[in-house]
Design an enzyme around this catalytic site. Structure first.
Site, PDB file in Angstrom:
ATOM      1  N   PRO A  82       0.803  -1.214   0.000  1.00 32.62           N
ATOM      2  CA  PRO A  82       0.000   0.000   0.000  1.00 32.62           C
ATOM      3  C   PRO A  82       0.844   1.277   0.000  1.00 32.62           C
ATOM      4  CG  PRO A  82      -0.783  -1.546   1.635  1.00 32.62           C
ATOM      5  CD  PRO A  82       0.555  -2.024   1.192  1.00 32.62           C
ATOM      6  N   GLU A  83       0.462   2.168  -0.860  1.00 27.77           N
ATOM      7  CA  GLU A  83       1.037   3.501  -0.896  1.00 27.77           C
ATOM      8  C   GLU A  83      -0.016   4.435  -0.288  1.00 27.77           C
ATOM      9  OE1 GLU A  83       2.641   4.309  -4.849  1.00 27.77           O
ATOM     10  OE2 GLU A  83       2.717   2.169  -5.264  1.00 27.77           O
TER      11      GLU A  83
END
Length: 281
Positions: free
Chosen positions: A2-3
């Site tokens: 996840p960014e």
DNA sequence: CAGGTAGCCTGTTAGC
DNA sequence: TGCTAACAGGCTACCT
């Protein structure tokens, strides 16, 4: 994994469910996830505390406890934080379970075991960030175009590598770095020094718009990512270049190519993202 | 110092 | 079909 957009989506999905609940008990199945304090104290410190707030800084998800403590969770590549019923089965990749006072649970699941958790006093968070050398959040309203440009001034090296450097701006990973550079029409191997002020302006605008749209799309699910309710994101359908080697550029139709730079895959439209300065083309 | 690689892990996929 | 190697969204340490 996840960014920024994915962590933001986990935050917004967990917030209404967790806020005000108390952590009755914590079960740890894989201690290496817990970086500080020692897993023994980690569990003892958490038990009985209420969740008084949720937040985010870059790719860190933050749980505020009793208004005094902070749990910083980094999902790295494959970490998931999912609100679960007591009858939700725990598989071999569920490494931590938080038992909540309403009978439900919060599961930490991580296939590759790269994720981390740090529990601290709220007062210690600033020191934590400076120790990790975290720059301003990429969507921080206070991060103006001027401040953004300033952070890159005097730096050297390829622009893509610097976009991924969390000490300049935090929250951008490989997917969004590729998307942002395409939207800004900048080749990932261009050096910062070669970029004109207009390029940095385009880069700033592209960073904001790509990330905002990805948040609106509830993040990108290529494989593992799910939000706090276990649902995948939808932004993958709107990716212009990432993972689209051989497909036509949405802008000009030319074939998207894949490069390897800094050990990571870069997806580029060679026509839209020339390696030379705009004025020299 | 910029750039590359290995390592942390497991699962999926591409290629033979 | 079966096997092997490469690869995957992050980040750090270490090498040249």
């Amino acid at each position: 994994m996840p960014e920024l957009p994915e962590v933001q989506t986990v935050l917004t999905t967990l917030q209404p469910r967790l806020l005000g609940l108390r952590i009755e008990r914590v079960e740890v199945f894989l201690e290496k996830i817990i970086k500080s304090p020692h897993p023994r104290e980690f569990v003892a410190w958490l038990q009985g505390r209420s969740i008084t707030g949720l937040g985010r800084r870059g790719k860190y998800l933050l749980l505020e406890l009793d208004g005094t403590h902070l749990l910083a969770v980094h999902l790295r590549m494959t970490g998931r934080l999912v609100y679960s019923n007591p009858d939700t089965p725990r598989d071999k990749h569920t490494h931590l379970v938080f038992y909540l006072n309403n009978g439900d649970e919060l599961h930490y699941h991580d296939l590759r075991k790269f994720g981390t958790m740090n529990l601290m006093l709220i007062d210690e968070f600033a020191a934590f960030c400076s120790q990790k050398d975290l720059g301003p959040d990429a969507l921080d309203p206070d991060l103006t175009k001027e401040l953004f440009e300033k952070r890159f001034q005097g730096r050297r090296g390829q622009i893509k590598k610097l976009l991924l450097n969390q000490s300049l701006v935090t929250g951008i990973g490989n997917i969004y770095a590729n998307e942002i550079l395409w939207r800004a029409r900048i080749h990932p191997e261009r050096t910062v020094q070669s970029l004109a002020s207009v390029d940095m302006e385009e880069l700033y605008r592209a960073m904001r718009s790509v990330l905002q749209e990805a948040v609106a799309g509830r993040g990108t699910t290529l494989r593992d990512y799910v939000d706090g309710e276990g649902n995948p994101g939808s932004f993958q359908s709107q990716l212009a270049v990432h993972g689209r080697e051989g497909e036509p550029c949405p802008e000009c139709g030319k074939e998207i190519i894949r490069l390897k730079t800094g050990g990571r895959s870069a997806f580029v439209c060679a026509d839209c993202q020339p390696q030379t300065k705009r004025s020299e083309v």
